[in-house]
Design a protein around this motif. Structure first.
Motif, PDB file in Angstrom:
ATOM      1  N   GLU A  84      -9.447  -2.161   3.011  1.00  0.00           N
ATOM      2  CA  GLU A  84     -10.136  -2.014   1.738  1.00  0.00           C
ATOM      3  C   GLU A  84     -10.588  -0.576   1.508  1.00  0.00           C
ATOM      4  O   GLU A  84     -11.061   0.097   2.426  1.00  0.00           O
ATOM      5  CB  GLU A  84     -11.355  -2.942   1.688  1.00  0.00           C
ATOM      6  CG  GLU A  84     -12.020  -3.013   0.330  1.00  0.00           C
ATOM      7  CD  GLU A  84     -13.105  -4.073   0.280  1.00  0.00           C
ATOM      8  OE1 GLU A  84     -13.630  -4.319  -0.823  1.00  0.00           O
ATOM      9  OE2 GLU A  84     -13.437  -4.650   1.346  1.00  0.00           O
ATOM     10  N   GLY A  85     -10.430  -0.117   0.263  1.00  0.00           N
ATOM     11  CA  GLY A  85     -11.028   1.144  -0.146  1.00  0.00           C
ATOM     12  C   GLY A  85     -10.214   2.387   0.090  1.00  0.00           C
ATOM     13  O   GLY A  85     -10.641   3.473  -0.290  1.00  0.00           O
ATOM     14  N   SER A 109      -7.580 -11.238   1.835  1.00  0.00           N
ATOM     15  CA  SER A 109      -8.924 -11.778   2.099  1.00  0.00           C
ATOM     16  C   SER A 109      -9.685 -10.817   3.015  1.00  0.00           C
ATOM     17  O   SER A 109      -9.155  -9.795   3.470  1.00  0.00           O
ATOM     18  CB  SER A 109      -8.812 -13.148   2.762  1.00  0.00           C
ATOM     19  OG  SER A 109      -8.310 -13.005   4.082  1.00  0.00           O
ATOM     20  N   ARG A 110     -10.931 -11.190   3.312  1.00  0.00           N
ATOM     21  CA  ARG A 110     -11.785 -10.334   4.141  1.00  0.00           C
ATOM     22  C   ARG A 110     -11.277 -10.196   5.569  1.00  0.00           C
ATOM     23  O   ARG A 110     -11.708  -9.311   6.304  1.00  0.00           O
ATOM     24  CB  ARG A 110     -13.210 -10.879   4.153  1.00  0.00           C
ATOM     25  CG  ARG A 110     -13.918 -10.768   2.805  1.00  0.00           C
ATOM     26  CD  ARG A 110     -14.022  -9.318   2.370  1.00  0.00           C
ATOM     27  NE  ARG A 110     -14.311  -9.187   0.937  1.00  0.00           N
ATOM     28  CZ  ARG A 110     -14.318  -8.042   0.290  1.00  0.00           C
ATOM     29  NH1 ARG A 110     -14.037  -6.926   0.942  1.00  0.00           N
ATOM     30  NH2 ARG A 110     -14.579  -8.005  -1.004  1.00  0.00           N
ATOM     31  N   ILE A 164      -3.065  -8.016  -2.663  1.00  0.00           N
ATOM     32  CA  ILE A 164      -4.402  -8.568  -2.450  1.00  0.00           C
ATOM     33  C   ILE A 164      -4.499  -9.149  -1.046  1.00  0.00           C
ATOM     34  O   ILE A 164      -3.483  -9.487  -0.426  1.00  0.00           O
ATOM     35  CB  ILE A 164      -4.740  -9.668  -3.487  1.00  0.00           C
ATOM     36  CG1 ILE A 164      -3.713 -10.810  -3.400  1.00  0.00           C
ATOM     37  CG2 ILE A 164      -4.815  -9.091  -4.891  1.00  0.00           C
ATOM     38  CD1 ILE A 164      -4.076 -12.033  -4.225  1.00  0.00           C
ATOM     39  N   PHE A 169      -9.610  -9.113  -2.256  1.00  0.00           N
ATOM     40  CA  PHE A 169      -9.822  -7.786  -2.830  1.00  0.00           C
ATOM     41  C   PHE A 169      -8.459  -7.133  -3.027  1.00  0.00           C
ATOM     42  O   PHE A 169      -7.463  -7.530  -2.407  1.00  0.00           O
ATOM     43  CB  PHE A 169     -10.710  -6.922  -1.930  1.00  0.00           C
ATOM     44  CG  PHE A 169     -10.110  -6.629  -0.581  1.00  0.00           C
ATOM     45  CD1 PHE A 169      -9.342  -5.487  -0.367  1.00  0.00           C
ATOM     46  CD2 PHE A 169     -10.309  -7.494   0.500  1.00  0.00           C
ATOM     47  CE1 PHE A 169      -8.791  -5.217   0.881  1.00  0.00           C
ATOM     48  CE2 PHE A 169      -9.765  -7.236   1.746  1.00  0.00           C
ATOM     49  CZ  PHE A 169      -9.003  -6.090   1.941  1.00  0.00           C
ATOM     50  N   ARG A 170      -8.426  -6.150  -3.899  1.00  0.00           N
ATOM     51  CA  ARG A 170      -7.178  -5.446  -4.158  1.00  0.00           C
ATOM     52  C   ARG A 170      -6.979  -4.343  -3.114  1.00  0.00           C
ATOM     53  O   ARG A 170      -7.920  -3.613  -2.785  1.00  0.00           O
ATOM     54  CB  ARG A 170      -7.180  -4.830  -5.555  1.00  0.00           C
ATOM     55  CG  ARG A 170      -5.914  -4.039  -5.848  1.00  0.00           C
ATOM     56  CD  ARG A 170      -5.928  -3.403  -7.212  1.00  0.00           C
ATOM     57  NE  ARG A 170      -4.761  -2.552  -7.393  1.00  0.00           N
ATOM     58  CZ  ARG A 170      -4.510  -1.811  -8.450  1.00  0.00           C
ATOM     59  NH1 ARG A 170      -5.365  -1.832  -9.472  1.00  0.00           N
ATOM     60  NH2 ARG A 170      -3.422  -1.062  -8.524  1.00  0.00           N
ATOM     61  N   ILE A 171      -5.751  -4.242  -2.636  1.00  0.00           N
ATOM     62  CA  ILE A 171      -5.391  -3.176  -1.703  1.00  0.00           C
ATOM     63  C   ILE A 171      -4.623  -2.104  -2.479  1.00  0.00           C
ATOM     64  O   ILE A 171      -3.499  -2.342  -2.930  1.00  0.00           O
ATOM     65  CB  ILE A 171      -4.507  -3.700  -0.557  1.00  0.00           C
ATOM     66  CG1 ILE A 171      -5.216  -4.811   0.203  1.00  0.00           C
ATOM     67  CG2 ILE A 171      -4.093  -2.572   0.370  1.00  0.00           C
ATOM     68  CD1 ILE A 171      -4.332  -5.485   1.257  1.00  0.00           C
ATOM     69  N   SER A 195     -10.173  -6.706   5.873  1.00  0.00           N
ATOM     70  CA  SER A 195     -11.142  -5.782   5.270  1.00  0.00           C
ATOM     71  C   SER A 195     -10.933  -4.335   5.705  1.00  0.00           C
ATOM     72  O   SER A 195     -11.360  -3.409   5.010  1.00  0.00           O
ATOM     73  CB  SER A 195     -12.568  -6.222   5.611  1.00  0.00           C
ATOM     74  OG  SER A 195     -12.755  -6.270   7.020  1.00  0.00           O
ATOM     75  N   ILE A 231     -10.404 -12.036  -7.422  1.00  0.00           N
ATOM     76  CA  ILE A 231     -11.015 -10.733  -7.128  1.00  0.00           C
ATOM     77  C   ILE A 231     -12.460 -10.722  -7.611  1.00  0.00           C
ATOM     78  O   ILE A 231     -13.372 -10.252  -6.903  1.00  0.00           O
ATOM     79  CB  ILE A 231     -10.199  -9.591  -7.779  1.00  0.00           C
ATOM     80  CG1 ILE A 231      -8.827  -9.464  -7.104  1.00  0.00           C
ATOM     81  CG2 ILE A 231     -10.949  -8.263  -7.686  1.00  0.00           C
ATOM     82  CD1 ILE A 231      -7.889  -8.488  -7.787  1.00  0.00           C
TER      83      ILE A 231
END
Length: 293
Positions: free
Chosen positions: A180-181, A173-174, A171, A258-260, A177, A252
């Motif tokens: 992410e995804g 933080s932003r 996990i 967010f989850r990586i 970012s 989350i």
């Protein structure tokens, strides 16, 4: 002991009631049987315990010496039988369980709550520690059973029963970012500030072994004692946290992390009940049955 417990029981009854007749009625045996039991005890001890009087019997000096010890012994036995009956009926007793923060919070706690509702007079204590420590306590006999997470590298002669499944995730933080995804190759984590549990935990051993099997290496910047701290460090943008998914679920959902996804993802592992091959107490067996049903 020079005489049987039954002889002492007759002796105490006669001494308390000052009467062979009343002792016979209390014990539901005949008067000759009472007199015979007293004579056998006197023979075994080598002294007279009673002297006859017009109103019944009284203790001799030797009988006065013996009576408080015999009465106390019978009282303690009766108390022991009462306590044992209470334990067998789950009206009293004590259970000691070993668990980590994760297995306690996300698996064991609801069972403890339900058990306490069913049997409120049974005392429950939880020894909190990582899996290796819990298994050591089990081997030493200081806990009745443990709830541990795989891998179990040195379980000794204990019995392991899978009861649930957990997954380790990453996990952030932003601040991170950009990650992410899209799946992140494990090798790229070597260049990120990773936050992990300490090396003496089963979680850390499992993750390290997984990375090694994939030809990668985890080099954490922070090694912490609890999973809750990992989530807090990740929320404060101190690095990428490796944590059991259940600990990060709320963060989350709230969007603080967010989850990586990784390539490959870390496979799930088992939560297990670890118990000794020694017979469990009635109370411990009841809690185990509740968990394993």
């Amino acid at each position: 002991m020079k005489a049987s417990l039954d002889l002492y029981r007759v002796f105490v009854s006669v001494a308390r009631l000052h009467s062979i007749t009343l002792a016979a009625e209390e014990l539901y045996i005949s008067q000759p049987a009472v007199s015979h039991s007293v004579a056998r005890l006197e023979e075994a001890l080598g002294c007279r315990l009673f002297a006859r009087t017009p109103r019944g019997v009284r203790l001799t000096s030797e009988g006065e010496t013996m009576y408080p010890y015999a009465a106390a012994a019978l009282e303690q036995l009766a108390l022991g039988e009462k306590k044992l009956t209470e334990q067998l009926g789950l009206e009293s007793g004590e259970i000691c369980v070993g668990a980590s923060d994760m297995t306690l919070q996300f698996f064991l706690l609801p069972y403890l709550e339900r058990f306490h509702t069913l049997y409120p007079k049974i005392k429950i204590s939880v020894t909190n520690g990582p899996t290796p420590e819990t298994l050591r306590f089990l081997g030493e006999g200081t806990i009745d059973f443990g709830v541990v997470s795989q891998p179990v590298t040195d379980g000794g002669d204990c019995i392991l029963t899978p009861v649930g499944e957990i997954r380790d995730i990453f996990i952030a933080s932003r601040r991170f970012s950009a990650l992410e995804g899209k799946p992140l190759p494990l090798a790229e984590l070597e260049h990120l500030p990773v936050i992990c549990l300490e090396k003496n935990t089963s979680t850390r051993r499992y993750v390290d072994a997984f990375f090694a099997g994939c030809g990668a290496r985890l080099t954490p910047e922070f090694e912490l004692a609890t999973s809750d701290l990992i989530v807090q460090f990740a929320e404060r943008s101190l690095g990428v946290g490796c944590v059991v998914e259940a600990f990060a679920r709320r963060a989350i959902a709230e969007g603080t992390v967010f989850r990586i996804p990784t390539e490959p993802d870390i496979p799930p592992r088992q939560i297990c009940v670890a118990r000794s091959r020694r017979p469990a107490s009635k109370a411990a067996a009841a809690l185990l049955e509740l968990i394993l049903e």
